[in-house]
Scaffold this motif. Structure first.
Motif, mmCIF file in Angstrom:
data_model
loop_
_atom_site.group_PDB
_atom_site.id
_atom_site.type_symbol
_atom_site.label_atom_id
_atom_site.label_comp_id
_atom_site.label_asym_id
_atom_site.label_seq_id
_atom_site.Cartn_x
_atom_site.Cartn_y
_atom_site.Cartn_z
ATOM 1 N N ASN A 69 0.607 -1.316 -0.040
ATOM 2 C CA ASN A 69 0.007 0.019 0.130
ATOM 3 C C ASN A 69 0.894 1.277 -0.088
ATOM 4 O O ASN A 69 0.413 2.212 -0.616
ATOM 5 C CB ASN A 69 -1.090 0.090 1.145
ATOM 6 C CG ASN A 69 -2.242 -0.982 1.003
ATOM 7 O OD1 ASN A 69 -2.729 -0.924 -0.392
ATOM 8 N ND2 ASN A 69 -2.723 -1.560 1.977
ATOM 9 N N SER A 70 1.912 1.360 0.628
ATOM 10 C CA SER A 70 2.948 2.379 0.660
ATOM 11 C C SER A 70 3.507 2.536 -0.832
ATOM 12 O O SER A 70 3.596 3.931 -0.993
ATOM 13 C CB SER A 70 4.094 2.106 1.850
ATOM 14 O OG SER A 70 4.725 1.332 1.229
ATOM 15 N N GLY A 71 3.448 1.796 -1.488
ATOM 16 C CA GLY A 71 3.874 2.068 -3.045
ATOM 17 C C GLY A 71 2.939 2.464 -3.982
ATOM 18 O O GLY A 71 3.376 2.844 -5.068
ATOM 19 N N GLN A 72 1.875 2.655 -3.321
ATOM 20 C CA GLN A 72 0.488 3.118 -4.280
ATOM 21 C C GLN A 72 0.588 4.627 -4.056
ATOM 22 O O GLN A 72 0.788 5.219 -3.126
ATOM 23 C CB GLN A 72 -0.521 2.589 -3.856
ATOM 24 C CG GLN A 72 -0.691 1.064 -3.988
ATOM 25 C CD GLN A 72 -0.722 0.541 -5.520
ATOM 26 O OE1 GLN A 72 -1.315 1.034 -6.237
ATOM 27 N NE2 GLN A 72 0.423 -0.225 -5.702
ATOM 28 N N SER A 73 0.592 5.392 -5.279
ATOM 29 C CA SER A 73 0.549 6.849 -5.304
ATOM 30 C C SER A 73 -0.826 7.323 -5.043
ATOM 31 O O SER A 73 -1.876 6.781 -5.636
ATOM 32 C CB SER A 73 0.993 7.462 -6.774
ATOM 33 O OG SER A 73 0.263 7.150 -7.751
#
Length: 116
Positions: A43-47
């Protein structure tokens, strides 16, 4: 899509569910801490989308569409739109088989309304 990846309990343990493709992203035999860490990392890699921007839209009632599959247009019912970083995708169920999948907007076009 905010929190695209979610931890779900399975009969074997835990797994990470991908809401964008409506399917598993990981094995389903992970421990809860391992699955939670993997989901948080994914989720942290999703912009994030712009504030106030529409990222998904339910189509209610579902509308008839034609879906381009293997070079042929098939009748289907569209019930959801979602915007990803590379464009809009529609979720459609093919009339012939009932199979539901996500299709890029370029593979969808309005279908004729049925009398049913």
């Amino acid at each position: 899509m905010i929190n695209r990846f979610a931890v779900r309990k399975t009969t074997k343990g835990y797994g990470v569910w991908d809401a964008a493709v409506n399917g598993w992203h990981s094995r389903q035999d992970l421990g809860q801490p391992e699955a939670t860490e993997l989901a948080a990392t994914m989720n942290s890699g999703q912009s994030p989308q712009e504030a106030g921007a529409t990222v998904s839209r339910k189509v209610n009632p579902a509308r008839p569409v034609l879906v381009l599959v293997d070079g042929r247009w098939w009748p289907a019912r569209l019930d959801w739109w979602v915007r990803e970083s590379d464009g809009w995708y529609g979720r459609a169920s093919l009339d012939a088989t009932g199979a539901t999948n996500w299709y890029p907007a370029a593979s969808l076009r309005p279908g004729e309304a049925s009398s049913a």
